[in-house]
Design a protein around this motif. Structure first.
Motif, PDB file in Angstrom:
ATOM      1  N   GLY A  10       0.828  -1.192   0.000  1.00  0.00           N
ATOM      2  CA  GLY A  10       0.000   0.000   0.000  1.00  0.00           C
ATOM      3  C   GLY A  10       0.862   1.242   0.000  1.00  0.00           C
ATOM      4  O   GLY A  10       2.004   1.216   0.468  1.00  0.00           O
ATOM      5  N   GLY A 140     -12.520  -4.111   2.531  1.00  0.00           N
ATOM      6  CA  GLY A 140     -13.339  -3.094   1.891  1.00  0.00           C
ATOM      7  C   GLY A 140     -14.724  -3.572   1.550  1.00  0.00           C
ATOM      8  O   GLY A 140     -15.560  -2.791   1.092  1.00  0.00           O
ATOM      9  N   HIS A 165     -11.648  -0.091   6.156  1.00  0.00           N
ATOM     10  CA  HIS A 165     -11.190  -0.487   4.825  1.00  0.00           C
ATOM     11  C   HIS A 165     -12.107  -0.027   3.705  1.00  0.00           C
ATOM     12  O   HIS A 165     -11.894  -0.421   2.557  1.00  0.00           O
ATOM     13  N   LYS A 193      -4.584   3.570   3.611  1.00  0.00           N
ATOM     14  CA  LYS A 193      -6.015   3.462   3.382  1.00  0.00           C
ATOM     15  C   LYS A 193      -6.426   4.216   2.114  1.00  0.00           C
ATOM     16  O   LYS A 193      -5.618   4.891   1.468  1.00  0.00           O
ATOM     17  N   ILE A 194      -7.691   4.131   1.770  1.00  0.00           N
ATOM     18  CA  ILE A 194      -8.176   4.671   0.492  1.00  0.00           C
ATOM     19  C   ILE A 194      -8.006   6.186   0.426  1.00  0.00           C
ATOM     20  O   ILE A 194      -7.622   6.755  -0.594  1.00  0.00           O
ATOM     21  N   THR A 196      -6.236   9.368   2.894  1.00  0.00           N
ATOM     22  CA  THR A 196      -5.372   9.548   4.055  1.00  0.00           C
ATOM     23  C   THR A 196      -5.393  10.975   4.582  1.00  0.00           C
ATOM     24  O   THR A 196      -5.565  11.937   3.826  1.00  0.00           O
ATOM     25  N   ARG A 272      -8.843   1.437  -7.907  1.00  0.00           N
ATOM     26  CA  ARG A 272      -8.741   0.216  -7.101  1.00  0.00           C
ATOM     27  C   ARG A 272      -9.611  -0.894  -7.691  1.00  0.00           C
ATOM     28  O   ARG A 272      -9.202  -2.061  -7.718  1.00  0.00           O
ATOM     29  N   HIS A 302      -9.586  -1.823  -0.151  1.00  0.00           N
ATOM     30  CA  HIS A 302      -8.365  -1.466   0.578  1.00  0.00           C
ATOM     31  C   HIS A 302      -7.304  -2.544   0.365  1.00  0.00           C
ATOM     32  O   HIS A 302      -6.121  -2.234   0.190  1.00  0.00           O
TER      33      HIS A 302
END
Length: 391
Positions: A10, A140, A165, A193-194, A196, A272, A302
């Motif tokens: 990530g 997620g 998530h 994370k998706i 921030t 994503r 996530h």
């Protein structure tokens, strides 16, 4: 990204607009407790479709305060999933409550409603029903919240979603975090994370009184609202501590970054989903399987998790993991079942208590997933898996 570069599981995506938003705060009169925080709170609440957003220093603090605001105490139980970061369970222990777990569905690795219902039936007989249940939207993907909500109505427990998530995800057309089927939802803005804010978290909720109490606990249990005070106000400087709270505030620097990131949430989520779809195509036919997906939902993605078919490849997960790392692929494992942690085994939890969670853990590997990945990166991960599994 060059072919030789290390590919982490990530990574944050920071652009010039994010940097400018933080610089603007640095030049302003407020570095904390200023206007950037309510702007960020509103952006998250509005996106989720919730009435309230309450920002915190981190996601763990959100769950602690929300659990306490819901009245969790030493005589109570909090139940969650064993496949989660320890914070989901620790929130109960911070309140002095007892913690227990509900085993996961073998396909989705989400809290299993059937196992939850069976455990509730037994707990009702024993007089040990939970006060709060924390469904974890792992990777997620949303848990089956309508079913869990129905069980909450029947057995009288409150629901706090661990939505760390999930930013960008949906279930049955409802955005995760709307709290349609829960009392509150906890969000995380850690860099992987998706979205921030550096570090940071937020609670979304719809109940006015619950939101007020969470907000008060965030700041020492203090209020400046004259309508809430026990005594008559003595002036604009006056405040009252109504109960023991915490210093869990977010700074304006974090909030400015988070609000700027929220303007790109849709593009983050779209990329994503594209990466997940590409993984699905590239990994088809390899000795592994992705987690099952509920067609009623849209994942926030996530994490992209796989389970290795260990009997087929005749290698251990550790051997595959180490080979991937040696090839520059920053795989990880999410998560070690909480009940196997030494601190939880001191409480009486043992191996063999939550078998589906343990089976999943023995086979699981987290593959890289973040919007800055290229299609070529996904192919590189696939090639490394072929080498690592020896097929």
């Amino acid at each position: 990204m060059s072919a030789a570069a290390f590919l982490p599981y990530g990574r944050q995506n920071i652009n010039e607009a994010d940097i400018a938003a933080v610089v603007e705060v640095l030049k302003s009169d407020y570095l904390t407790q200023g206007p950037a925080i309510p702007r960020f709170e509103k952006s998250v609440a509005d996106w989720c479709g919730a009435k309230h957003g309450i920002a915190f220093a981190n996601g763990t603090a959100t769950m602690h305060c929300a659990a306490q605001a819901m009245g969790l105490g030493p005589s109570d139980y909090l139940w969650t999933s064993p496949i989660t970061f320890v914070a989901s369970a620790n929130a109960g222990r911070y309140c002095g409550a007892k913690v227990d777990f509900v085993d996961v569905d073998p396909g989705t690795v989400l809290m299993c409603p059937e196992r939850l219902e069976a455990k509730l039936v037994q707990a009702e007989k024993a007089g040990t029903l939970p006060k709060i249940v924390v469904p974890v939207h792992f990777t997620g993907q949303s848990c089956d919240m309508p079913r869990i909500h129905a069980l909450g109505q029947k057995y009288g427990f409150k629901i706090m979603e661990d939505a760390a998530h999930c930013m960008g995800g949906e279930f049955e057309g409802e955005r995760i975090g709307s709290c349609r089927w829960s009392d509150a939802a906890s969000h995380s803005f850690h860099p992987v994370k998706i979205v921030t804010s550096g570090e940071g978290g937020m609670i979304t909720a719809n109940d006015d009184e619950l939101a007020w109490r969470i907000s008060m606990l965030r700041t020492h249990g203090i209020t400046r609202d004259e309508k809430r005070m026990v005594n008559e106000s003595h002036g604009a400087w006056y405040y009252e501590q109504l109960e023991l709270g915490f210093n869990y505030r977010m700074t304006d620097l974090q909030a400015a970054l988070g609000a700027s990131q929220m303007t790109r949430l849709e593009s983050f989520a779209k990329r994503r989903r594209e990466i997940a779809d590409l993984y699905d195509r590239e990994l088809a036919g390899l000795p592994l399987r992705p987690l099952a997906r509920d067609p009623r939902g849209i994942s926030g993605w996530h994490l992209y998790m796989i389970r290795l078919n260990l009997g087929e490849i005749r290698k251990t997960r550790r051997e595959v993991f180490d080979s991937m790392r040696a090839q520059g692929i920053g795989v990880n494992v999410h998560y070690i079942p909480v009940h196997l942690q030494p601190d939880y085994q001191k409480l009486g939890f043992q191996k063999g208590m939550f078998l589906e969670a343990e089976r999943y853990y023995e086979e699981a590997i987290t593959l890289p997933m973040f919007p800055l990945m290229t299609d070529e990166d996904v192919v590189r991960v696939k090639d490394a898996l072929i080498t690592a599994t020896g097929i």
